[in-house]
Structure formats: C-alpha cells, structure tokens
Design a protein around this motif. Structure first.
Motif, short mmCIF file in Angstrom:
data_model
loop_
_atom_site.label_atom_id
_atom_site.label_comp_id
_atom_site.label_asym_id
_atom_site.label_seq_id
_atom_site.Cartn_x
_atom_site.Cartn_y
_atom_site.Cartn_z
N UNK A 720 0.76 -1.20 0.08
CA UNK A 720 -0.13 -0.09 -0.01
C UNK A 720 0.77 1.26 -0.08
N UNK A 721 0.42 2.29 -0.76
CA UNK A 721 1.17 3.61 -0.76
C UNK A 721 0.15 4.51 -0.34
N UNK A 722 0.60 5.39 0.67
CA UNK A 722 -0.27 6.42 1.18
C UNK A 722 0.33 7.89 1.14
N UNK A 723 -0.46 8.92 1.10
CA UNK A 723 0.27 10.31 1.17
C UNK A 723 -0.80 11.12 1.63
N UNK A 724 -0.64 12.28 1.83
CA UNK A 724 -1.54 13.45 2.19
C UNK A 724 -1.07 14.45 2.99
N UNK A 725 -1.90 15.23 3.46
CA UNK A 725 -1.67 16.62 4.29
C UNK A 725 -2.47 16.90 5.21
N UNK A 726 -1.56 17.55 6.28
CA UNK A 726 -2.26 17.97 7.53
C UNK A 726 -2.37 19.66 7.70
N UNK A 727 -3.07 20.01 8.34
CA UNK A 727 -3.50 21.56 8.49
C UNK A 727 -3.44 22.31 6.95
N UNK A 728 -4.09 21.60 6.23
CA UNK A 728 -3.98 22.16 4.74
C UNK A 728 -4.46 23.39 4.63
N UNK A 729 -5.21 24.26 5.63
CA UNK A 729 -5.54 25.72 5.51
C UNK A 729 -4.46 26.42 6.02
N UNK A 730 -3.12 25.77 6.40
CA UNK A 730 -2.21 26.57 6.97
C UNK A 730 -2.39 27.50 8.20
N UNK A 731 -3.22 27.03 9.12
CA UNK A 731 -3.33 27.65 10.24
C UNK A 731 -2.21 27.39 11.38
N UNK A 732 -1.92 28.69 11.64
CA UNK A 732 -0.59 28.78 12.77
C UNK A 732 -0.92 29.93 13.78
N UNK A 733 -0.47 29.49 14.92
CA UNK A 733 -0.43 30.59 15.89
C UNK A 733 0.96 31.26 15.83
N UNK A 734 0.84 32.64 15.65
CA UNK A 734 2.34 33.55 15.45
C UNK A 734 2.29 33.86 16.87
N UNK A 735 3.81 34.19 17.19
CA UNK A 735 4.38 34.62 18.42
C UNK A 735 3.84 34.08 19.60
N UNK A 736 3.70 32.54 19.56
CA UNK A 736 3.27 31.77 20.62
C UNK A 736 4.04 31.79 21.90
#
Length: 772
Positions: A720-736
């Motif tokens: 089996x081959x698998x691939x994908x993406x996480x946090x595709x909307x590129x949501x980030x907390x800045x200056x955490x």
C-alpha cells in the motif's frame, strides 16, 4: 521449557528494596499459568487476519459472550446445550456442534454478500464501533481505522476521534496531550494490554513512544469502568492492544516521510518456533531534523528528535490448559529544541536558551494463566511487570533529572454463582514506585506503594421467551479498596447498568469514584521552560513531608455518566447515533495556578468546587456505497476554584468542538477527509506581563478549523502507498512564545499558551508492505 529466572528484576536494576519474600513471589508468578475463562474457547478473525473484537458468541437457545480485544472468546459450558453460533454485523454467521470440535478453535469470518440478478448486498467493517452488547460504554478502534491517518504514533491515532481530543503541544518540549471528558489525559488510565503503560516519569511522552503500526486495536472506555486494573481511571480508560505474534504478519514494513523533516521506519516480524510457541519482534526508528522558525522568534517551531523503540515478545498457546506471554520493551528518546541563536538586537545573555530532553525506558512484563479447572466457568490470571525509567532534561539553565523503578502485580479470578447470569470477578493488585527526582537544587523524590483488592458482581438477563422481542439488562456492581502508603485508605465503588429495550438500542448509566497520585513536575512539563518558579503547597496543605517532598496529596473524584447508542437502517445502510453526557466532580485535586503572581507557578490542593461537564453527540452513516460520513459535536464546561480568583473556566479548554469526516473505502483507492473545529478558549490573565514585552495574545483565543486529507493506493495484497496533508489551511499561531527575545533576562518568558498548531501545512508520504 521456557523459564524466566526469579532474579530478573535484580539483573535489570529494577528492584526497589530487596525483599526475599517479594522475589520468591515474583518467581512463583512467572511460572504460574494465566487467563482462563472457559472450556469452549478460541480465536475469531476476518479474512485479513484482523481480530473480530465485539463479535457475538452465543448458544442457539440464548446466552453467550463476545470476542475480546485480542480476538479471543471463552464460552461457559451449559448442561443441555450443544450448539452455538458466532456472528458479526456484515459477516456470515457460523454455527458449531460441540461433539465435532477440538479446542482451541480458530474461526475465520467472511464478509456477507449475496447476488440476486443485478442486486448486490454487502456489509463492511469501517474500523470503529460502539457495541450495543458491551456492558460498559466502550468505543473500539481497529487497525483499519488507524490507517486513515498518518498515525506514526499512538497519539496521532486520536486525530479522527470524537471522544479523545488531541492538543497541539508546545514548540519547546514538543509533547502533545490528550483530553477526555474535558479533562487532561492525566485523569484517564492508559494501559498497554491491560497493564500500566509508560506511566510516572515516562507519562509526558508515553503516547509518542508507542508506534501506531504496532497497534492491533484501541478500546476507549468512557466514565467509570472496570476496577480490575485499578481505580486511576477517573474519566475512563484507554487500552491499547498490540499485534500478537500468533496472528501477526510474518513480516511488516512501514516507511514514512514528512515535509517537516521527519522520517520514520517500523518493522514487525512474527514466527512460530514450535507447535506451542510464537516469537515476535518489532522495531521503530524516528528522526526529525529541521530549523523551521516561521514566526522569526529564533526558537525552533518543533524540537529535533531521535527515537528508537524495540519490542521482543514470546507467546505460548497450547492444548494443555495453560498459556502465557512474556515481553521486553526498550525506549530511547532524545529531543533538542529551544533557541537556535541569540537575538542580534542586544540579548544580554549571549548563550542561547537550549532545551534538551533525554528519556530512556526499559519494561519487562508478562501474563500467565490456567484454564483447566473442573468447573469451566472458573478462571484465574496473573499480570506482572517491572520497569525502569530515566530522564535527564535541561531547560535553559535549569536541569530536571529523575529515575523511576516500579514493580507491578495483578491477580484475577473469575467464576459464576449458580448459573451464567450471576458472575463474580475478584482481584488483587500490589504496586511499588521509587521516584528520585530533582529540579535544579530542589528535591521532588518520593516512594509510593499500593496494595488493593477488588470485587465485581455482574448480573445478566435476556428475554428468553420464544417469539418475544429481544430485551436485555446487565448490572455490574464493583468495589475496590486500596491502601496507599502516603494517601491512606481509598475506597472506590462503581456501578454500570445497561438496558437493551430492543436489538438496536442500548442505554447505559454509570457512576463511580476514582483516585490517582499526581506527578507534580511531569504532569506540568510545559511549565518547566519558563521564567516562573514552581511553588508547591500553601499554608493549608498538610500533605508535604521531608521524606516525600514530591507528594502533595492524592486526587480523587466522582464520575457520573449516561449513554444512548442507537442503530438505524436508513436506505438499506446502517446509521449509528451516540449520545454521551458526563459529569466529573473533584474532592481533591492539584490546582495549577499561574494567575496569583507573574513570577511563580503555584501548585496546591483544591479548596472549593471543581467539576467538568461534557456532552458528546455523534453520527456515523454510510451515505453511499463505500462512502462513510462521521459528524460529532462536543460541549464542555470545565471549572476550578482558584485560591485568589475563585471559580473560573480552566485555561486552554474549549467549550465547543466539532468533527466531520468523509471517507471512501474502495478496494484499490481509499480517501479520507477530516475537518476539526475548535471553539474559543480562555487563556491565563496577561495583565501583569510587563508592557515592554510584545504580547499579541488575546485573553480568549479565536475559534479555528483544521483540514487534513489521507489518500491510500492498494497496489496488491502486500503493498500500500499512502500520502496526504495535515493543516491544509496553513493555520498557525504566531508569536506563541511570550518574551522570546530575552528568555534569560527579560521580565517574562512563557510558551504554555499554545491553542493552535505552531507548524503550518504539512505533507507526508509512506508505504506499507505486508507478508502474511
């Protein structure tokens, strides 16, 4: 004959204080048989050799049992009954006559399907189930569900779960926590094949150190569950079952690579070395290296990591009425993070703020048992383990060092009273933990021991009249009594009730008391890399002692819950609706107070009310052939009483959450889209933070959503081959990180208020190869 020497704990440096009687007891345990329940027993798997957990094993005349998490069943002999069936929704039912069988059985269920002209009827296992037959409120997750996400660790296996919430960790330590019923994972008992899993000093990274590809299944128990493994599960229990050598693949390889500089490899091997012995081995290696700093604060967005985990297993299963297993697990985990270089605008301390975390663990555990009693409904089982953990951590100029040596023994006895409708389970636990722990020059060491006994009575009733509609009722009444050397006597009553008004509905009620001994530093690991000084206790605390400075007192709470599980058939396909309502009330709790003073983090015992209310509503439905939809909404109201601020919402606990997943489960191509929505969360008060520190944090975090996608291509029966993406909307907390410009010399430095992912969009790819 396989023999473990009685001085095993001495040879591994796992002894607490040598006691000849204790060593003799462990020697006896190692040679004593395990796990029994009945004369009629065996294993149930599907055509891919996966355990059919939850399958029903029942006499044709009524009464029976279910298949457990290891794919095994034990059915009591009943006079006058000689024919039973094994069934599972979507699979062909099989029937057996006793006089034609040799035990143990190895039963393979095949998916049901029939053709009538152009009409085809099929049913599938989607990898997640909430059983209508289980007496307790348990959600089961199989390895099929785990493959819907990248899932290279046990922690990541909960990313699609509506029950368990996975937090986003922090950029300094890299750990990720779980929350269950609105409370931190500390209040959920984590077990590995029904024994404590990497707890104590190892608990902050326990979920990261069990690789997902090793997992056969997970059982998530909500609320007050069984007392056989202890009373530490205040909000529930999460039990993880690893792949067993008798049923595991001959060879399995999983390779993973992620865009964040992460690569992992997993290898499993299983081999039958004699008619009764199976040998299994598993290895995991993980490497993460990057210099990502998307918000340009000179701190790494995640630490580098080098992890190695190895597991060796020996299983014995025969026809001579006893069987057992013995396991050795070793872990080496090192993480490096913090400041990559000092700021060029004049940081007074020129050395960077470095974070180094080095954790090493060794665990040896086993199970042995006997099922050859004259009365087949009787059973006895033993579970035993010894463990050693060492940590050597640095947070800037502060050093956190510790060692833990633990021994554990659990004996279980099952029988019935009169007939199969009245069952009794008795157990006894002995546990010892020796903690040597320091933070800088301060001592947090302690020695703890617990001895306890438990009893659970189960009453079962089913409508047995011919032609009558199905109805059933189960009541489990349990009581556990423990003696803790520092916390005193603890009594934990629990009750679980289940009523089935028909075949498609289950109503459950539960109530019970639980307790745990907190780990002051590792429970609050994210606060160690900060400018705060940890202050333990206050004037009203009486639990502090010079001999055990790391013990502030036990945490105790009552948990109450109600569950409704209902199955529907909509347009020929099954829909399941689950409603859970829970309340947890604390009598004793260690409060983490960051709002009295800016310079201190205060840990003290609760004086007032503390509770968590949780409501979960979820729907699972196959809207089209091979296309599943899961929708879930969760409401949480979690409050604690603080010494100076009274009753307030607990920080970083969202009141509202939602989950939506869509999955396509084709033979060659599989796709799963997952969306999580997280509501507003209270952050700690920032009023005292000096004005010269750049602070973009609001007092309440904004709501946000995350999107992930997993695609799988099945090339053939092995690959089996698998691939994908996480946090595709590129949501980030800045200056955490607050005060990142001057972590040593500034007025305030803190990285605990993380409510969103720090790392942006991520891509990954991997391959799975299996030799049956």
């Amino acid at each position: 004959m396989f023999v473990l020497r009685p001085l095993l704990f001495n040879e591994l440096s796992l002894h607490l204080r040598p006691r000849p009687k204790l060593l003799n007891l462990f020697a006896f345990i190692l040679l004593f048989p395990y796990f029994l329940t009945a004369q009629i027993h065996g294993d149930v798997v599907d055509e891919d050799d996966y355990f059919m957990t939850g399958a029903t094993v029942s006499w044709l005349e009524g009464g029976g049992t279910t298949v457990d998490a290891e794919g095994k069943f034990y059915l009591d002999n009943v006079a006058g009954k000689d024919r039973f069936r094994i069934s599972y929704l979507g699979f062909t039912t099989r029937e057996f006559w006793l006089d034609t069988l040799t035990f143990p059985l190895n039963v393979v269920l095949t998916e049901a399907g029939t053709s009538l002209d152009a009409v085809e009827v099929t049913a599938r296992d989607n990898g997640r189930s909430a059983s209508l037959l289980n007496s307790r409120n348990i959600e089961s997750i199989s390895s099929k569900e785990l493959r819907k996400a990248p899932c290279c660790s046990l922690a990541e296996s909960f990313e699609n779960s509506p029950v368990v919430d996975l937090t986003y960790g922090d950029p300094l330590t890299g750990r990720r926590e779980i929350q269950v019923l609105g409370l931190k994972g500390n209040y959920t008992q984590l077990t590995l094949e029904k024994r404590p899993m990497l707890d104590g000093l190892a608990s902050p990274f326990a979920l990261d150190l069990i690789p997902g590809p090793w997992v056969e299944g997970i059982q998530i128990g909500k609320g007050s569950g069984s007392l056989e493994n202890g009373a530490q599960g205040i909000t529930g229990e999460i039990n993880t079952e690893l792949i067993k050598p008798p049923h595991g693949p001959k060879l399995y390889v999983n390779l993973f690579a992620g865009s964040q500089g992460r690569g992992e490899a997993n290898v499993l091997m299983n081999h039958q070395i004699s008619p009764t012995l199976w040998l299994g081995a598993a290895a995991h290696a993980s490497l993460t290296e990057n210099k990502h700093d998307f918000d340009f604060d000179r701190f790494k967005d995640m630490p580098d990591r080098r992890t190695g985990v190895g597991l060796l297993r020996l299983f014995r299963r025969g026809t001579d009425n006893w069987e057992g297993q013995w396991n050795i697990l070793g872990v080496k985990d090192r993480r490096s993070g913090g400041q990559q270089n000092v700021h060029d605008h004049g940081q007074p301390t020129l050395n960077p703020y470095i974070i180094e975390q080095d954790n090493q663990s060794l665990e040896v555990w086993g199970k042995t048992g006997y099922y050859g009693f004259a009365k087949p409904h009787q059973s006895i089982g033993l579970i035993y383990s010894g463990s050693f953990h060492k940590l050597n951590n640095q947070y800037g100029g502060e050093f956190h060092r510790g060692t833990q040596r633990s021994g554990y023994f659990n004996g279980l006895y099952h029988t019935q009273i009169g007939n199969e409708n009245h069952q009794l389970a008795l157990g006894g636990i002995a546990r010892m933990d020796d903690f040597t722990e320091t933070l800088g020059s301060r001592d947090f060491s302690r020695g703890e021991s617990t001895v306890g006994v438990s009893g659970e009575y189960t009453f079962r009733w089913e409508e047995a009249k011919e032609g009558a509609s199905f109805r059933a009722f189960t009541a489990i009444l349990g009581l556990r009594a423990d003696r803790h050397n520092l916390g005193g006597d603890q009594f934990s009553p629990r009750v679980n009730l289940k009523y089935n008004p028909n075949e498609a509905t289950a109503i459950r009620l539960s109530a019970g008391r639980g307790w745990r001994s907190p780990n002051l530093l590792v429970d609050n690991l994210n606060w160690l890399p900060s400018s705060r000084e940890i202050i333990v206790g206050n004037e009203s605390d009486t639990g502090l002692s010079a001999e055990n400075p790391g013990f502030l007192g036990l945490e105790t709470a009552w948990n109450y819950g109600i569950n409704l599980t209902r199955d529907f058939i909509v347009k020929g396909r099954e829909m399941q609706v689950v409603l859970d309502v829970f309340r947890t009330e604390f009598q004793n709790q260690v409060i983490v107070d960051a709002e009295q003073e800016l310079a201190n983090l205060r840990l003290y015992q609760l004086d007032g009310a503390s509770y968590a209310n949780s409501l979960l509503f979820s729907v699972n439905y196959e809207i089209l052939p091979l296309i599943d939809v899961k929708l879930a909404y969760k409401y949480q109201d979690v409050k604690q009483t603080y010494a100076t601020n009274g009753l307030r919402d607990v920080p970083l606990t969202p009141r509202h959450r939602a989950l939506a997943t869509v999955g396509y489960d084709g033979a060659r191509f599989k796709a799963h889209l997952n969306y999580q929505w997280v509501g507003e969360q209270r952050l700690i008060d920032f009023d005292q933070v000096p004005e010269d520190i750049f602070l973009p944090h609001p007092q309440t975090s904004p709501a946000f959503g995350l999107l992930s996608l997993n695609l799988t291509y099945v090339a053939n029966a092995k690959t089996e081959f698998y691939f994908g993406g996480e946090n595709l909307t590129n949501r980030r907390q800045r200056d955490a990180i607050i005060g990142a410009w001057e972590p040593f010399d500034g007025g305030y430095f803190d990285a605990t208020q993380v409510y969103q992912p720090i790392f942006g969009a991520r891509a990954y790819a991997g391959v799975r190869w299996t030799l049956k």
